[in-house]
Motif scaffolding. Structure first.
Motif, PDB file in Angstrom:
ATOM      1  N   CYS A  90       1.456  -1.136   0.132  1.00 41.58           N
ATOM      2  CA  CYS A  90      -0.163   0.218  -0.035  1.00 41.58           C
ATOM      3  C   CYS A  90       0.910   1.076  -0.043  1.00 41.58           C
ATOM      4  O   CYS A  90       2.172   0.906   0.438  1.00 41.58           O
ATOM      5  CB  CYS A  90      -0.810   0.090   1.301  1.00 41.58           C
ATOM      6  SG  CYS A  90      -0.358  -0.024   2.689  1.00 41.58           S
ATOM      7  N   LYS A  91       0.571   2.791  -0.069  1.00 43.37           N
ATOM      8  CA  LYS A  91       1.001   3.394  -0.078  1.00 43.37           C
ATOM      9  C   LYS A  91       1.322   3.883   0.990  1.00 43.37           C
ATOM     10  O   LYS A  91       0.614   3.609   2.067  1.00 43.37           O
ATOM     11  CB  LYS A  91       0.587   4.589  -1.094  1.00 43.37           C
ATOM     12  CG  LYS A  91      -0.011   4.312  -2.559  1.00 43.37           C
ATOM     13  CD  LYS A  91      -0.414   5.554  -3.287  1.00 43.37           C
ATOM     14  CE  LYS A  91      -1.042   5.143  -4.770  1.00 43.37           C
ATOM     15  NZ  LYS A  91      -2.010   5.880  -5.413  1.00 43.37           N
ATOM     16  N   SER A  92       1.832   5.123   1.017  1.00 46.71           N
ATOM     17  CA  SER A  92       2.611   6.200   2.318  1.00 46.71           C
ATOM     18  C   SER A  92       1.163   6.674   2.549  1.00 46.71           C
ATOM     19  O   SER A  92       0.487   7.690   1.734  1.00 46.71           O
ATOM     20  CB  SER A  92       4.027   6.436   1.993  1.00 46.71           C
ATOM     21  OG  SER A  92       3.873   7.252   3.527  1.00 46.71           O
ATOM     22  N   GLY A  93       1.082   6.274   4.775  1.00 48.58           N
ATOM     23  CA  GLY A  93       0.083   7.193   4.722  1.00 48.58           C
ATOM     24  C   GLY A  93      -0.860   5.997   4.790  1.00 48.58           C
ATOM     25  O   GLY A  93      -2.264   7.067   5.545  1.00 48.58           O
ATOM     26  N   THR A  94      -0.681   5.112   4.944  1.00 51.43           N
ATOM     27  CA  THR A  94      -2.260   4.613   4.422  1.00 51.43           C
ATOM     28  C   THR A  94      -2.146   3.665   6.163  1.00 51.43           C
ATOM     29  O   THR A  94      -1.255   2.835   6.193  1.00 51.43           O
ATOM     30  CB  THR A  94      -2.237   3.383   3.081  1.00 51.43           C
ATOM     31  OG1 THR A  94      -2.137   3.775   1.838  1.00 51.43           O
ATOM     32  CG2 THR A  94      -3.621   2.332   3.272  1.00 51.43           C
ATOM     33  N   SER A  95      -3.610   3.113   6.202  1.00 50.99           N
ATOM     34  CA  SER A  95      -4.056   2.040   7.687  1.00 50.99           C
ATOM     35  C   SER A  95      -4.161   1.340   7.429  1.00 50.99           C
ATOM     36  O   SER A  95      -4.346   0.810   6.291  1.00 50.99           O
ATOM     37  CB  SER A  95      -4.389   2.968   8.342  1.00 50.99           C
ATOM     38  OG  SER A  95      -3.878   3.820   9.595  1.00 50.99           O
TER      39      SER A  95
END
Lengths: 117, 113
Positions: A13-18
């Motif tokens: 997943c992308k950075s910043g995702t939980s």
């Protein structure tokens, strides 16, 4: 017996995702579950102890606001990595202990490989 | 084949030979020890355990020896097979009824056909 299931097995997943990871004991009840982190070619490092119906106990240096643990039932614990960043990329493994005494083995799930882009 | 000391992370043995994997634990108060096998991309799999009131325990093709005097644990695998190739970890229970385990650094076992 003593099967522990972990889901998902792989997350990108992308950075910043939980990201939420589930750990289930399939054929036994687990009042205590454990969350570990493992980097390549290294040993397992305990992150926290998850206790059913109460707050998790975190190891020194583990940010409890970043790694949220919920153990709402005797068969399910979840680990949420909040606002994940590339340095959180790792292999996360849960385990569960049968019973309440210390001289019982922990049984492990097959881990979740988390890759943050 | 035998792993020597704590800092030799890989043990290579011939198929059919016996393997000995060694581990030193840190806390003389630890009362319970476990050996786990971890294959690539998977979680650790329980092999055998031993309590501190014992010095030897045998399973199917595996034996664990505990020497509390020198805080040493070993795992012996008889007639090693290719399917035994994996990383082996010892773990010690240091904290009484918390159930928390401290894992050793691990030894990679390579079985040559």
């Amino acid at each position: 017996g003593a099967v522990v299931s972990q889901h998902p097995s792989w997350v990108i997943c992308k950075s910043g995702t939980s990201v939420k990871i589930e750990c289930r004991s399939l054929d036994f009840q687990a009042t205590t579950m454990f969350w570990y982190r493992q980097f390549p070619k290294q040993s397992l490092m305990l992150m926290a102890t998850s206790n059913e119906g109460s707050k998790a106990t975190y190891e020194q240096g583990v940010e409890k606001d970043k790694f949220l643990i919920n153990h709402a039932s005797l068969t399910l614990s979840t680990l949420t990595v909040t606002s994940a960043h590339p340095e959180d990329s790792s292999f996360y493994i849960c385990s569960a202990r049968v019973g309440r005494v210390s001289n019982q083995p922990q049984h492990f799930g097959d881990g979740t490989r988390l890759s943050i882009l | 084949g035998e792993s020597v000391g704590l800092h030799l992370p890989t043990l290579s043995v011939q198929e059919g030979d016996n393997s000995i994997i060694n581990c030193a634990y840190s806390n003389s108060a630890s009362d319970y020890f476990i050996w786990y096998k971890q294959e690539s991309g998977k979680g650790p799999q329980f092999i055998i355990d031993i309590r501190s009131n014992m010095d030897k325990r045998q399973g199917q093709r595996v034996t664990v020896l505990l020497n509390k005097t020198v805080k040493h644990l070993s795992l012996q695998i008889a007639a090693t097979q290719p399917g035994d190739s994996a990383v082996y970890f010892c773990a010690e229970n240091q904290y009484g009824n918390t159930g928390k385990l401290i894992f050793g650094q691990g030894t990679t076992l390579q079985v040559k056909p």
